[in-house]
Every structure is written in structure tokens, then in C-alpha cells.
Write an enzyme that holds these catalytic residues in place. Structure first.
Site, PDB file in Angstrom:
ATOM      1  N   LYS A 110       0.814  -1.209   0.000  1.00  0.00           N
ATOM      2  CA  LYS A 110       0.000   0.000   0.000  1.00  0.00           C
ATOM      3  C   LYS A 110       0.859   1.275   0.000  1.00  0.00           C
ATOM      4  CE  LYS A 110      -4.749  -0.515   1.305  1.00  0.00           C
ATOM      5  NZ  LYS A 110      -5.012  -1.496   0.341  1.00  0.00           N
ATOM      6  N   GLU A 118      -7.590  14.024   5.736  1.00  0.00           N
ATOM      7  CA  GLU A 118      -7.545  13.553   4.362  1.00  0.00           C
ATOM      8  C   GLU A 118      -8.648  14.251   3.596  1.00  0.00           C
ATOM      9  OE1 GLU A 118      -6.805   9.056   3.494  1.00  0.00           O
ATOM     10  OE2 GLU A 118      -8.941   9.407   3.321  1.00  0.00           O
ATOM     11  N   ASN A 150     -17.862  -3.476  -0.451  1.00  0.00           N
ATOM     12  CA  ASN A 150     -16.619  -3.524  -1.225  1.00  0.00           C
ATOM     13  C   ASN A 150     -16.560  -4.681  -2.216  1.00  0.00           C
ATOM     14  OD1 ASN A 150     -15.550  -1.220  -0.011  1.00  0.00           O
ATOM     15  ND2 ASN A 150     -14.937  -2.431   1.766  1.00  0.00           N
ATOM     16  N   GLU A 207      -6.951   1.346 -10.202  1.00  0.00           N
ATOM     17  CA  GLU A 207      -8.240   1.739  -9.638  1.00  0.00           C
ATOM     18  C   GLU A 207      -8.164   3.173  -9.122  1.00  0.00           C
ATOM     19  OE1 GLU A 207     -10.027  -2.539  -8.209  1.00  0.00           O
ATOM     20  OE2 GLU A 207      -9.382  -1.132  -6.656  1.00  0.00           O
ATOM     21  N   GLU A 213      -5.367   1.892  -5.964  1.00  0.00           N
ATOM     22  CA  GLU A 213      -4.380   0.810  -5.998  1.00  0.00           C
ATOM     23  C   GLU A 213      -4.301   0.267  -7.404  1.00  0.00           C
ATOM     24  OE1 GLU A 213      -5.659  -2.315  -3.423  1.00  0.00           O
ATOM     25  OE2 GLU A 213      -7.416  -2.785  -4.616  1.00  0.00           O
ATOM     26  N   ASN A 238      -4.082  -3.313  -9.541  1.00  0.00           N
ATOM     27  CA  ASN A 238      -4.201  -4.770  -9.505  1.00  0.00           C
ATOM     28  C   ASN A 238      -3.378  -5.350 -10.641  1.00  0.00           C
ATOM     29  OD1 ASN A 238      -5.999  -4.827  -7.294  1.00  0.00           O
ATOM     30  ND2 ASN A 238      -7.650  -4.225  -8.677  1.00  0.00           N
ATOM     31  N   PHE A 240     -28.159 -11.747   2.019  1.00  0.00           N
ATOM     32  CA  PHE A 240     -27.120 -12.274   1.117  1.00  0.00           C
ATOM     33  C   PHE A 240     -26.377 -13.468   1.714  1.00  0.00           C
ATOM     34  CE2 PHE A 240     -27.974  -7.946  -0.175  1.00  0.00           C
ATOM     35  CZ  PHE A 240     -28.141  -8.093  -1.545  1.00  0.00           C
TER      36      PHE A 240
END
Lengths: 671, 510
Positions: free
Chosen positions: A116, A200, A235, A275, A288, A290, A348
Site C-alpha cells: 500500500k 484527508e 466492497n 483503480e 491501488e 491490480n 445475502f
């Protein structure tokens, strides 16, 4: 080019890779665990190697087993799919050491982007936008205001040790920051015993938009446009589309170029995805990267006409990309729905078991566009407890977003699954949602619109009429057929009345039916009782077919049909209804029948058969959800899994493993 | 002339009103339909022709002379169900509570006689208070006449009873002798003696529902073959049932044109039987995937669920299905399952309905409860029923066919015509472990040796080939092609003719 590759994965992605490899004339090797002995990818591959027990840690994550499988079969390259070992640098290294090509990026890219902090550093270096913020300790309210001024409002003040929204404040101006700083600090102190906070940029109305990259070993890196994946549940992406309805060409170019810059910074090769999070003013920030093929890659393939798996294989084999950035097309619109074995009506809850019926819509390219179904299962197969409960990825491609949505809605209507619970009604509800239609979506869409999942979906008037019409057409067909049963008194088929009343829930819909105009003509009774303009239904449906497919006044319609006592269970546009078609007289008499209140289903779990308690899966005080396993009773050496019929809390358990129980013995009680 | 015609209409209108609007409303208030409304639902529109509408009783005792109502508490006649003739009688609860008088009984027997002579099914709709006590022995005589005809009709024409209200005392025995009894949940009950008498004699306190509701007879006692939520649901299902049944024992089964192809392959059946022999699977999935359009009319769905019985069609023609259900008690045969299936097999044999048997049976259920309950004779009923049946009999063994239960379940040895086995079939005296524990009792202490022995036994016997070597299995078939195999076998057997030695009748172990 490789002669043989191994796919170190399972399910739909393994099948997907095999398809392309086969088209390229490359032999394929599948690997499988105990649970996947009869899986589709094993069936499809030219060879298959067993690599261990059902748990992924014992099979699909076992590098040595996969390396051994390569050695055994002589595979020259490995495609890792997504998940499992796809972003595992050690695996890529081990393959390199063994002289086997990894169909993916180089080790460095995997390592850097897997971290990260490292990835952010590289992004900053490559001048990629990252979410502005200050990670150091903030000593005073005034310092906080200065930092916030620098970042630009709104900002978010967050507890460093935090989580779950505690100690979190959103500030729109300096005043808010002063106030929020002290409150966040004290909340953080009381909640986490640590009063450090950081600031932030707060992303308003965030969208998840990502750029597909493709790069080779020869310095070429391209962006294949964006995908929007804002429709997420916890997510987990649910619906993806390409392009994004939110992005203009300028933003697309800016995002694409930044993504390419990042790729170049790590000497990226193969397919990858950057992303971004995008705010309501189209500011975008790196999240990030992938370093693998994404689940949702098909939407990009459909709008660009590029087979990403093929390109990955070619790049891994050292070929140069034959494309330049200007060759990358953006043709039409593509949408992907992830069909999962999870019950949208019960929070779900995953559903596993046998796919008693699995009839996805036909894959085809017609004048309305393309329907593609990437799947790793088949009718009679099993959705096991060991892996991701994905059934399929249903993808449509059409000339624009509206057409692709309409095609998806129809394809979902035709997606027929029995034996396990699935989220198709939920996906249908999403495709019918006004916010989806307008494109007004953010990553909070599902949380805002479906906070506790799907509730039984009442059909809207148009859907109700469609369902009533199809019910009448089916009933009419069955009646017409019964007129030809043998052994009748008279040689002439007996006559039927033409008036019908359809009962769906509380609704009673009057209509008359006739065979005219090359189909079944249905005239609904209007408000004044006068017949409205008749609708013409044309279909080649015959009894026993799971899906009624035909046209209503020329409009294509798919309705799922499951026979029930004296009626049909119909599913369409996310609504599932029980429809009964009566003659007028039958309807009059049916109206006299009392409404039955469902019996007070007791709060007990009774033993359904004499047997031995093998295990108990819950404890007193535990909350259980409908469908959850409660215990296993062994009878005649058979293990019978008893499940909760509804949500509740276990109040008392009256049996222990090893107990021998009689029929109707109370195993447990619920509150 | 016109006046006379009008008079007829007026008289009919009076008769149609039965016990009057007040009683009709009360009937509706109980969630029940009237006798004539029920017949309307059962029959094709405008096909019902009523007989004996003006019959009245002849009793003069206890003031009955003053109360005469045309029809006398029962509506009888004939009509059609999807064009096929059916006789019907329906108790009219609005007239003397539907109680049976001598003349009321006569109306029933007239219909029964016609049905036997003219060979069409009789359907009785029950909702009545028993014998008309004012008539005494005359009513009892009436019952006897009805019972006799039930017996004479048995095996000649299908007889169906639907219990749609009270049915007690003498009233229960007529339905009891018919082929099928169906009940309506919450509004019907059946018993020989009611709660009041029960209280006096045995001091038990029970409600009518607890004593004889659908929840008792369709689940525990097996008196009823099915239960429905209300009158409409029940009667529409009776129409569906009639479509499966031949009109009489000399007629072929009716054919309902179907476009379901005989070549329909079901690849998913290849994975129906789990790899683990201790895991159950749903035999109904096999039934639904093999028969025409998945249409299956289950008989006794809530009783002895370890065996499944019901009617379906192959190529449009009715077949009877008997199948062990591994989902319940591993599909074991116990007393209840044996009785349930035996009666169904005999029904099919009466009416030329070919039998399809799907076998996955681990044996007979052990235990004192079973042995004390007479498992030997109950099991024998099923064996007897299969052995004496002369209709086409086709058997498919999907998995276990162990021990005596193998013989019972329509085996070659009791004259099944075609015996198929799936490759997953295991035809053996018992499971491998049990067998080894008997054969190698002396080695029981040595678990390694025993597991080797078990593996050897499985290798030798846990397959269909030992039986196939002997011709007990005609062919080992792939599961996905089962429908095609069955359709072809049924076609091949269409003209089957099999004689039994002359006898007055057999002596099935009742």
C-alpha cells in the site's frame, strides 16, 4: 508461442482462459482439488492434474503442487487467473526459477503494487493523483485548519487508530475543522485510547472507476479505457460497466495517461488495472493497482474488441503488442452482472448445494447486441462451501447504455437457477432502478437504496400486466391441449369459456382470451369493465419449458415458469409471483375461500427422523439466520443437515452429539 | 304449455336452493362451498346433468313428515371432466346436515350402479352429519347398499372421495373403500367415533381436528391420500387427477398430447448420485426430470416419505411411479412405506397403469417397533403386490438395492419386465461393512485387515455387474438417457399380456 499452458485457478476464470487458449491452438492443463473433481474447467481442459484437498490452502494456493503439475505435464507457462496466486510475487519468482513463464507482470511490479505505501510512493513519483492528506500527527486545531486549507475542502478528520466511523468528522470549512478536530480527538481517545487524528481529502459522492492497462515487454503500454464499478456491496463489486456514464473524453484521457505513466514507472507488462476513486467534480485519485486480470475484464473486451487473455499470453511469450493507443476502440456499452449463490432476501446469506436446474440465457450476438455468460458451473454441478459462491458473470453489449441495460434485464429474466438461492432478483432490481437508469450512482448506492437487502419485490403495474398475460397464455395453451385428451364422450373437442380472471397476490385481473392473429390474444378488462385493446402474445413455449420466451405486441419478453398447485410461479424483472388463472365462475367461488393465516410455525427444531445427533453447529444465545446449519442428524448412516427455517436466537439446546433421538424430539428451541 | 315449463323452472330453482339462502350463507361462512358449487368446479362448464333433484324422504317419525326438502341432502348426476364422463354425488350440508336417509342412499346407489354399468369414475364429495337418526335402521340399510356397490365397483372403475366437511360414523366407510381419499385442511375431518364419544369411553379429550383432521389422516394415519387448503384447490386438483385415470379397468390410460421429446437427455442426472454413499439425494429430482414436462401427481406426499408414489406421464400416457426416497430415512422400507406403496401398486395394476420403480433401498428398517408392528406382513404386502401385478413393470436401480428389499422392489425375480441399473448401482445382500463384519468376524480386531476386506467386498459387489452377469439386470444404462430408455421400454411393452393361474381371488397378507 507456447504449446501448452497450465491454468492455476478454477471456476469461470479457468474456463475463460481455456477458451482463448484453445482458440489460439494452445493445449491446456487444469488443476483441481478434491471438491472440483467433476468441475467444468477440468472437463474443458485437455489435461487435468489433481493438486490436493478441497480447502484452497491445500490445493489452489499450494505453489509446489502447481509447479509439480507443470513439470508433470510439460506446461511452458502458467495463467494464474484472479485471486489465489495471481498477485503472489513468490509464486512468480518460483515459476521463473523453474523456467516457466508467468502469464502476468514481472515480479517487481507485483511486489511494488502489492504494498500500500510503496505503491503510493511510486504513484506520486509518476505524478499520479493520490488522495491528498497529511499522515503526520497534528498537534493543534490551528495546524489542522492550515492542513485542511492546503488540501481543499471538504476534508475528513479521522482517528489514526480508528475504524467503524468512530472519531470521524467531515469538515466543509475552517470552522468545521476547529470543531471537528477537538471532537474527533476526544472521541478517538475514549473509543481507542489513542487521540491521534489525521486529515484527508473527503471524497464526496465517490465513484469507483478503473483503467484497464495492457503493456508488453518492449516498452509499449496502453490504456483500454475505463470501467465503472460503483455498484458494490460491502466492497464487493456487483455490477460493472464500460465505459463509465460519468467520464468525459478529457477525463478518460487524463486518467488513462496517468495509469500508463504508473505502468511505465514499474516496467509493467501484461494486463493490469489501476483503480481510481472519482469525486462528484470528476477529480480522480489513485487507489491501488491490480497486477492481474480483473473479474470484470469482459466489459472492456466487449467495448474494445480485444481479447485480454490472448494479449496476456502473447505478451508473456515475448510478443510485441500490435496495437497503438489510437487503435483502441470504444465501441458501444457493456455491462456485467455477477450472479452469486447468495440469497438477497436473507441478507445475502451464501447458498451452497446442487444446481438442480441451471439454464443461463443463450450466448449470442444478435441485432440487439451480445449476451455473454462466463461460467464455471453446469446443471447438476455443485456450488461448494470451499470457494467464492459465484455462479456466473453475465455480460451484455449493445450500442448504448440504455440498450445494454435492456438486454441485461432480459438476459436476467431468462437466467434460470433451481436448487440453490441466488441473487438474480437483486440484479434485476438494480437494472430496473431509476438511479441506475440515470447513472446517478456512487459506491454507496446499494447501502443507500437496499440497506437490508431485497424485500419481496411487488411488481409494478406494467410488470403485473405482463405476468398476467403470460399466465393466461400458458393456461390457455394447457387448456387447448386438454381438449385433445383421449377418451372423450364426444368426438368433438369440448368448448372452453373465454373469460379469465388472473389472481396474483391481492390483484384480480379480468381478461378474455382467444386464438387470433397468429398467437394468443388477450383483452384485459379496463376500469369501466370494457375490454381494452387486445394484446397479442406469440411464443413457441410448451409445457415443461422453464422459461416462457415470446413477444407481447412485438416486444420481447422472458418469464420464468415454475408450475405450482393449480397455478404458476412466475419470475420477471426481479418480481416473483404466484399466478392462478381462473374462469369467471371459478374466480367467484375462489373469492369465498377464507384467507389462511400461515400456521404459527413453532419455535422448535424437531428431529425429522429417528437418528443419532452427529454434531451441533450452534450455541445457546447464538443468533442464527434462515438457512444456517443447526445440526447434523445421522439416520441410517446418512448425514442429514438440519437448517434454521427462519432467523432467530437459540434459546435452548436439548440434545448433544451422540444422542439418539426419536422422531419429533425437540433438538433445540428458539426465542 | 309455457306455464308448465315455467313451473318446472320454479321447481328446479327451489331445489337448487337446498336448505335455503340462510344455510348457504352459513356454509360460505365456514369457508365451504355448497354441493352444487362444488360440482360446478369439478365438472366442465355446463356439463353437469343432475338426477333425482326432486327426491324427498319418506320418513314420518319425529316430525320429519313436515320437513321435506327436494334433493334430500345430496346432489347426484353426471357430467364431464375435460370431455370425459364422470359420475358424481355431493352431500348437501344445507339440507338436514347432509345426513343419510334411505332415499338419499338410493340416490347414491343409482349413480354407483350407472357408473359400474357404464364404466366411468365416481367421485363422492363428503360433507355430512352421518346417518339420519330419525330414520333408524332404514338409514343403516342405505349405508350397506352404498358399501356393497363400493366393493363391487372396486377395481372396475376409479372411485375418488373428497372429504370437504364432517364425515363421521357410517359415512367414513364408503370413502374408506374407494381408491383415493382427499381432504380439505381445517374444514374437514373423518372419524368413526367423534370427540364426545371418545371422551365418554376413553376419557381422552381431543378436538375434531386432532382426532381426524387432514393433519392426522394425510400425515399419520394414511387414511387420506392428500390434503388441500380449500375447496377450490381440492376440486381443481381432482380435475387434474381424473386426467391421469382411465375410465375403467378395460380402458387404456388416457393420452394427453405432449411435445416433450422422448429423446430429451438430462446430463445433470449423471451427477445425481453423490460420490459419498452416505449422502442423500432427492429422488424426486429424478422423477421430475424423467417424466413428461416434470408433471407428477404425488399420492400420499406427507405420509411415509421414505417412499414416493404418484402418477405421471411418459409420451402422454399415464404411468405409476414408486421410488425409494434417500432423503428420508435413507429410503428404507418400513411398515408404513410398504403399505403405502403396496396399495398404490395394486391401484395401478387394477387400471392398466404401467409401473416405473426407482430403487435406492438400504433394506428393511430394523427394530422392535417395526417387528412388533408386523413389518413381516406389511413388507410382504408390497412384495405380493408387485409379484401379482401384470401391468408393464420397469425398474431402475440408481444406487443401493440391498437384501430382501432388492427382491421386493420390482426385481426381475418377481416378473418385472425390464430391469435397468445405473452404473452407480450396488446390488448386494447388504452394505460392504456389514457383510465383512459377518464373513470375517474373527478378524474384527484388526482394523487394517477389515478395511482391506471391506474394499475387496465393495470392489466385488458394490456395482451392478454381478447382477448383470446373471441377467437380473437387463442393461446398465447411463443416467442421462433414462427417459429415453423408459419411453422405449414402455412402447415395447404396450401389448403385454400376462396370465395368472385361475383363482377366485388371491389372499394378500392384509
Amino acid at each position: 508461442m507456447f504449446k501448452k499452458i497450465l491454468i492455476a485457478n478454477r471456476g469461470e476464470i479457468a474456463c475463460r482462459v481455456i477458451k482463448t487458449a484453445r482458440r489460439m491452438g494452445i493445449a491446456t492443463v487444469a488443476v483441481y482439488s478434491d471438491a472440483d473433481r467433476d468441475a467444468l474447467h477440468v472437463e474443458m481442459a485437455d489435461e487435468a492434474v489433481h493438486i490436493g484437498a478441497a480447502a484452497a490452502s491445500e490445493s489452489y494456493l499450494k505453489m509446489d503442487k502447481i509447479l509439480a503439475a507443470c513439470a508433470e505435464t510439460g506446461a511452458e507457462a502458467v495463467h494464474p487467473g484472479y485471486g489465489f496466486l495471481s498477485e503472489n510475487a513468490a509464486f512468480a519468482k518460483a515459476l521463473a526459477k523453474a523456467g516457466i513463464a508467468f502469464i502476468g507482470p514481472n515480479v517487481k511490479a507485483i511486489e511494488v503494487m502489492g504494498d500500500k505505501i510503496e505503491s503510493k510512493k511510486f504513484a506520486n513519483k509518476a505524478k499520479v493523483n493520490t488522495v491528498p492528506g497529511y499522515l503526520g500527527v497534528i498537534e493543534s486545531a490551528e495546524e489542522a485548519v492550515n492542513i485542511a486549507d492546503d488540501i481543499g475542502y471538504p476534508v475528513m478528520i479521522k482517528a489514526s487508530a480508528g475504524g467503524g466511523g468512530k472519531g470521524m468528522r467531515i469538515a466543509h470549512n475552517a470552522e468545521d475543522v476547529r470543531d471537528g478536530y477537538s471532537r474527533a480527538k476526544s472521541e478517538a481517545a475514549s473509543s481507542f485510547g489513542d487521540d491521534r487524528v489525521f486529515i484527508e481529502k473527503f471524497i464526496t459522492e465517490p465513484r469507483h472507476i478503473e483503467i484497464q492497462l495492457l503493456a508488453d515487454k518492449h516498452g509499449t503500454a496502453l490504456y483500454l479505457n475505463e470501467r465503472e464499478c460503483s455498484i458494490q456491496r460491502r466492497n464487493q463489486k456487483v455490477i460493472e460497466e464500460a465505459p463509465s456514464s460519468f467520464i468525459d473524453p478529457k477525463t478518460r484521457k487524463a486518467m488513462g495517461e496517468q495509469a500508463v505513466a504508473l505502468a511505465k514507472a514499474v516496467d509493467y507488462e501484461s494486463a493490469g488495472t489501476v483503480e481510481f476513486i472519482v469525486d462528484k467534480d470528476k477529480n480522480f485519485y489513485f487507489l491501488e493497482m491490480n497486477t492481474r486480470l480483473q473479474v470484470e475484464h469482459p466489459v472492456t473486451e466487449l467495448i474494445t474488441g480485444i481479447d485480454l487473455v490472448e494479449q496476456m499470453i502473447r505478451v508473456a511469450a515475448g510478443e510485441k503488442l500490435k496495437l497503438a493507443q489510437k487503435d483502441v476502440k470504444l465501441d458501444g456499452w457493456a455491462i456485467e452482472s455477477r450472479v452469486y449463490a447468495e440469497d438477497p432476501y436473507r441478507k445475502f446469506l451464501p447458498s451452497t448445494g446442487r444446481l438442480v436446474r441451471y439454464r443461463p440465457p443463450e450466448e449470442e450476438t444478435g441485432k440487439r447486441g451480445t449476451v455473454r455468460n462466463d461460467t464455471g458451473v453446469y446443471e447438476g454441478g455443485e456450488i461448494s462451501i470451499y470457494y467464492d459462491p459465484m455462479i456466473a458473470k453475465l455480460i451484455t453489449h449493445a450500442k448504448d447504455r440504455k440498450a445494454a441495460t435492456a438486454l441485461m434485464a432480459d438476459a436476467l429474466d431468462a437466467f434460470y437457477v433451481d436448487g440453490i438461492r441466488h441473487n438474480v432478483p437483486f440484479l434485476s432490481a438494480l437494472m430496473g432502478h431509476p438511479r441506475w437508469h440515470s447513472g446517478d450512482i456512487t459506491t454507496a448506492f446499494i447501502a443507500e437504496e437496499f440497506p437490508d437487502g431485497l424485500h419481496s419485490h411487488e411488481p409494478d403495474p406494467a410488470t403485473l400486466e405482463t405476468l398476467a398475460a403470460v399466465a393466461i397464455a400458458i393456461d390457455h395453451l394447457e387448456n387447448s391441449r386438454r381438449r385433445h385428451i383421449t377418451g372423450q364422450m364426444s368426438e368433438l373437442p369440448f368448448a372452453f369459456a373465454r373469460d379469465r380472471v388472473v389472481a396474483i397476490g391481492e390483484a384480480r385481473i379480468g381478461a378474455s382470451v382467444s386464438d387470433e392473429g397468429g398467437g394468443v390474444q388477450i383483452a384485459f378488462a379496463g376500469k369501466s369493465g370494457k375490454a381494452t385493446k387486445p394484446r397479442l402474445l406469440v411464443s413457441s413455449w410448451v409445457p415443461g419449458n422453464p422459461v416462457w420466451h415470446g413477444t407481447i405486441d412485438g416486444r420481447e419478453v422472458y418469464v420464468q415458469v415454475r408450475p405450482i398447485l393449480n397455478g404458476f410461479d412466475l419470475s420477471h424483472r426481479g418480481a416473483e409471483v404466484k399466478a392462478y388463472v381462473y374462469t369467471r365462475r371459478e374466480a367467484e367461488l375462489e373469492a369465498l375461500m377464507p384467507v389462511k393465516v400461515p400456521a404459527d410455525t413453532s419455535k422448535l427444531l424437531l428431529c425429522p427422523m429417528p437418528g443419532l445427533v452427529a454434531s451441533i453447529a450452534v450455541e445457546v444465545g447464538q443468533e442464527v439466520q434462515a438457512g444456517q446449519q443447526l445440526c447434523i442428524v445421522e439416520a441410517m448412516k446418512m448425514e442429514n443437515v438440519l437448517r434454521a427455517e427462519r432467523d432467530g436466537t437459540v434459546a435452548k439446546i436439548n440434545a448433544a452429539p451422540g444422542d439418539s433421538l426419536a422422531v419429533d424430539a425437540v433438538i433445540m428451541e428458539f426465542e | 304449455m309455457k306455464a308448465i315449463l315455467d313451473k318446472l323452472e320454479a321447481k328446479r330453482a327451489e331445489a337448487r336452493l337446498g336448505g335455503g339462502q340462510g344455510r348457504i350463507d352459513a356454509q360460505h361462512g365456514r369457508g365451504k362451498l355448497t354441493a352444487r358449487e362444488r360440482i360446478e368446479l369439478l365438472m366442465d362448464e355446463n356439463s353437469f346433468e343432475e338426477f333425482d333433484m326432486f327426491v324427498e324422504h319418506r320418513c314420518t317419525d319425529f316430525g320429519m313428515g313436515e320437513t321435506r326438502i327436494p334433493g334430500d341432502g345430496i346432489v347426484t348426476g353426471w357430467g364431464t371432466v375435460n370431455g370425459r364422463t364422470v359420475y358424481v354425488f355431493a352431500k348437501d350440508f344445507t339440507v338436514f346436515g347432509g345426513s343419510l336417509s334411505e332415499t338419499h342412499a338410493r340416490k347414491i346407489t343409482k349413480i354407483q350402479d350407472m357408473a359400474i354399468q357404464n364404466r366411468a369414475p365416481v367421485i363422492g364429495l363428503f360433507d355430512a352429519g352421518g346417518a339420519r337418526i330419525q330414520e333408524g335402521v332404514a338409514a343403516l340399510g342405505g349405508y350397506g347398499e352404498v358399501f356393497l356397490r363400493n366393493v363391487l365397483a372396486s377395481g372396475v372403475i376409479p372411485q375418488i372421495s373428497v372429504i370437504m366437511g364432517p364425515c363421521a360414523g357410517g359415512d367414513v366407510y364408503s370413502p374408506a373403500m374407494t381408491d383415493f381419499i382427499f381432504m380439505v385442511r381445517d374444514t374437514s375431518y373423518m372419524f368413526v367415533t367423534g370427540p364426545d364419544v371418545v371422551k365418554t369411553v376413553t376419557n381422552e379429550t381431543v378436538t375434531a381436528e386432532e382426532l381426524g383432521g387432514a393433519s392426522v389422516h394425510a400425515v399419520k394415519s394414511s387414511v387420506a391420500d392428500g390434503a388441500y387448503d380449500n375447496d377450490v384447490e381440492a376440486l381443481l386438483q381432482m380435475r387434474r387427477l381424473v386426467d391421469f385415470l382411465p375410465s375403467c379397468n378395460t380402458d387404456p390410460v388416457p393420452v394427453l398430447p405432449s411435445r416433450d421429446s422422448i429423446d430429451r437427455m438430462e446430463p445433470s442426472l449423471d451427477t445425481l448420485v453423490p460420490d459419498n454413499p452416505n449422502l442423500p439425494y432427492d429422488m424426486k429430482e429424478l422423477i421430475h426430470k424423467v417424466v413428461d414436462e416434470g408433471d407428477f401427481f404425488e399420492i400420499q406426499p406427507s405420509f411415509a416419505k421414505n417412499i414416493v408414489t404418484g402418477l405421471a406421464r411418459m409420451e402422454g400416457k399415464t404411468v405409476g411411479i414408486v421410488a425409494n426416497q434417500p432423503m428420508v430415512l435413507a429410503g428404507v422400507l418400513d411398515s408404513d412405506a410398504s403399505r403405502k406403496a403396496a396399495r398404490f401398486v395394486r391401484f395401478c395394476d387394477c387400471f392398466n397403469i404401467p409401473l416405473l420403480t426407482f430403487v435406492d433401498v438400504p433394506g428393511f428398517l430394523p427394530g422392535t417397533a417395526q417387528e412388533y408392528g408386523g413389518l413381516i406382513k406389511h413388507g410382504a404386502k408390497l412384495l405380493f403386490a408387485y409379484a401379482e401385478a401384470t401391468v408393464p413393470k420397469i425398474t431402475v436401480i440408481t444406487r443401493k438395492a440391498y437384501g430382501g428389499a432388492y427382491d421386493v422392489m420390482s426385481s426381475k425375480h418377481i416378473r418385472a419386465d425390464v430391469n435397468y441399473a445405473w452404473p452407480t448401482a450396488e446390488i448386494a445382500v447388504m452394505g460392504a461393512k456389514g457383510a465383512v463384519e459377518i464373513i470375517y468376524r474373527s478378524e474384527l480386531g484388526d482394523s487394517a485387515k477389515i478395511s482391506k476386506r471391506v474394499a475387496d467386498y465393495e470392489e466385488r459387489f458394490a456395482n451392478p455387474f454381478v447382477a448383470a452377469e446373471r441377467g437380473y439386470i437387463d442393461e446398465v444404462i447411463l443416467p442421462h438417457g433414462t427417459r429415453r430408455r423408459l419411453c422405449r421400454a414402455l412402447d415395447m411393452l404396450r401389448r403385454k399380456k400376462q396370465e395368472r393361474p385361475w383363482k377366485k381371488h388371491d389372499n394378500i397378507p392384509l
